[in-house]
Design an enzyme around this catalytic site. Structure first.
Site, mmCIF file in Angstrom:
data_model
loop_
_atom_site.group_PDB
_atom_site.id
_atom_site.type_symbol
_atom_site.label_atom_id
_atom_site.label_comp_id
_atom_site.label_asym_id
_atom_site.label_seq_id
_atom_site.Cartn_x
_atom_site.Cartn_y
_atom_site.Cartn_z
ATOM 1 N N LYS A 20 -57.137 100.937 -18.646
ATOM 2 C CA LYS A 20 -57.187 102.494 -18.557
ATOM 3 C C LYS A 20 -55.788 103.031 -18.534
ATOM 4 O O LYS A 20 -55.053 102.890 -17.675
ATOM 5 C CB LYS A 20 -58.092 102.728 -17.040
ATOM 6 C CG LYS A 20 -57.859 104.039 -16.657
ATOM 7 C CD LYS A 20 -58.208 104.423 -15.240
ATOM 8 C CE LYS A 20 -58.292 105.694 -14.733
ATOM 9 N NZ LYS A 20 -58.712 105.985 -13.418
ATOM 10 N N GLY A 41 -58.811 112.738 -6.660
ATOM 11 C CA GLY A 41 -58.754 112.719 -5.324
ATOM 12 C C GLY A 41 -59.253 113.974 -4.589
ATOM 13 O O GLY A 41 -59.093 113.953 -3.447
ATOM 14 N N ALA A 46 -62.458 110.856 -12.220
ATOM 15 C CA ALA A 46 -61.688 111.701 -11.190
ATOM 16 C C ALA A 46 -62.266 113.114 -10.889
ATOM 17 O O ALA A 46 -62.586 113.839 -11.689
ATOM 18 C CB ALA A 46 -60.055 112.037 -11.665
ATOM 19 N N GLY A 47 -61.979 113.105 -9.484
ATOM 20 C CA GLY A 47 -62.309 114.553 -9.211
ATOM 21 C C GLY A 47 -63.630 114.647 -8.609
ATOM 22 O O GLY A 47 -64.172 115.907 -8.069
ATOM 23 N N ASN A 55 -63.476 106.795 -7.042
ATOM 24 C CA ASN A 55 -62.928 105.948 -6.251
ATOM 25 C C ASN A 55 -62.681 106.425 -4.710
ATOM 26 O O ASN A 55 -63.707 106.018 -3.701
ATOM 27 C CB ASN A 55 -61.369 105.537 -6.429
ATOM 28 C CG ASN A 55 -60.767 104.477 -5.690
ATOM 29 O OD1 ASN A 55 -59.912 103.597 -6.348
ATOM 30 N ND2 ASN A 55 -61.279 104.217 -4.324
ATOM 31 N N THR A 56 -62.063 107.669 -4.726
ATOM 32 C CA THR A 56 -61.852 108.100 -3.340
ATOM 33 C C THR A 56 -63.180 108.722 -2.635
ATOM 34 O O THR A 56 -63.314 108.385 -1.524
ATOM 35 C CB THR A 56 -60.763 109.358 -3.366
ATOM 36 O OG1 THR A 56 -59.645 109.116 -4.441
ATOM 37 C CG2 THR A 56 -60.322 109.831 -2.228
#
Lengths: 260, 65
Positions: free
Chosen positions: A96, A157, A184-185, A206-207
């Site tokens: 990645k 995040g 992401a986001g 993830n977050t």
């Protein structure tokens, strides 16, 4: 089934391994997500340190495919060197690719990203570039040989969901043969469903799971949202309209035309 | 001999890479190593001689998004 380079998977949710309240919760959340691919990083180990071994045994127990990242890299050189170490450490050509251009937004450096992708692909890597929603950058990445491209929904995040829906739709339309992953986001399961409804092949997050009140439950919610969004896309969504169109038949309405 | 390990200047007795990893208590660790920016595969650790001033990176898996 979905293909990432030459490997087939059934899950369209990729998940990160960072920021969980505990290693046990990380494992539970990954299992609940149904993800078959997890992202990992690589960091320096101090003399006598065993943190890497402890983490690696947790990941090995899950029986998942690992996608190492180049998180934190701010130059082409750093990213390429990190990818080379990742290939040695994890025994995979998958990477990645992150080349960060701005510390406030963690926005990818488009120029550096394309250059690093070109170098790594020539060296035999299967590159998963983390990029913005910019069409021409994505085209350059495709031309460099990226068969997977991962535009952000919003900054890493931030939990804001899809900020530039039109641009993501355009990417999907213009890159029909590339495996597209929203990375992401994302903050809520509905964001993931929206990405899938747009025809994206998968989402990476993830977050949103790691920082949820109950990460395993949130992982399950994202799994269901990804499945629902994908099913909705495949079923063919109707187009939006500006005004109402009655769903109940008008003909035969009681007292129809009775009042003058 | 004086080398740089993970960015820190370090005095070592080892002459070769496998010896350095033993000296720094990395034996049995799941690590990858680069010397002066070049990855050295595990199979070549014992054949890799170190020189004063070498920059050595010792890397392990970590959590990532």
């Amino acid at each position: 089934m979905i293909k990432f380079y030459d490997k087939e998977f059934s899950s369209r949710l990729l998940i990160g391994t960072a920021l969980y309240p505990s290693p046990a919760i990380m494992q539970q959340a990954i299992r609940a997500s149904g993800a078959e691919i997890v992202t990992v990083s690589l960091r320096r180990e101090a003399a006598g340190g065993r943190a890497g071994n402890a983490f690696w045994s947790l990941i090995s127990e899950l029986g998942v495919t690992v996608l190492p990242n180049t998180a934190g890299c701010r130059s082409v050189r750093e990213a390429v060197k990190t990818a080379e170490l990742a290939r040695e450490l994890f025994g995979t050509t998958w990477i990645k690719l992150e080349v960060i251009g701005d510390d406030e937004t963690l926005q990818p450096d488009a120029v550096g990203l394309v250059e690093a992708a070109q170098i790594l692909i020539k060296d035999g890597f299967s590159v998963f570039p983390y990029c913005t929603e910019d069409l021409t950058v994505a085209q350059r990445l495709r031309d460099a040989g990226c068969r997977v491209i991962m535009p952000w929904a919003a900054p890493i995040g931030s939990a804001r969901g899809i900020v530039n829906r039109d641009a993501l739709k355009l990417l999907r339309a213009r890159l029909p043969d590339v495996t597209l992953v929203v990375d992401a986001g994302l903050g809520a399961p509905s964001h993931a469903a929206e990405a899938m409804e747009l025809g994206y092949d998968a989402v990476l997050l993830n977050t949103a799971v790691a920082k949820a009140g109950d990460p395993p439950e949130m992982a399950k919610a994202f799994r269901l949202a990804v499945e629902a969004g994908r099913a909705g896309f495949k079923a063919g969504l109707m187009g939006a309209r500006d005004f109402a169109s009655p769903s109940t038949p008008v003909v035969g309405t009681p007292f129809w035309h009775a009042v003058s | 001999m004086h080398v740089i390990v993970n960015g820190r200047s370090t005095e070592i007795a080892a002459k070769r890479l496998d010896g350095l990893l033993g000296e720094l208590d990395h034996e049995g660790n799941h690590v990858a190593v680069a010397v002066n920016d070049l990855v050295v595969p595990r199979a070549r650790w014992s054949a890799t001689e170190l020189n004063s001033g070498d920059r050595i990176e010792i890397i392990t898996p970590r959590q990532g998004g």
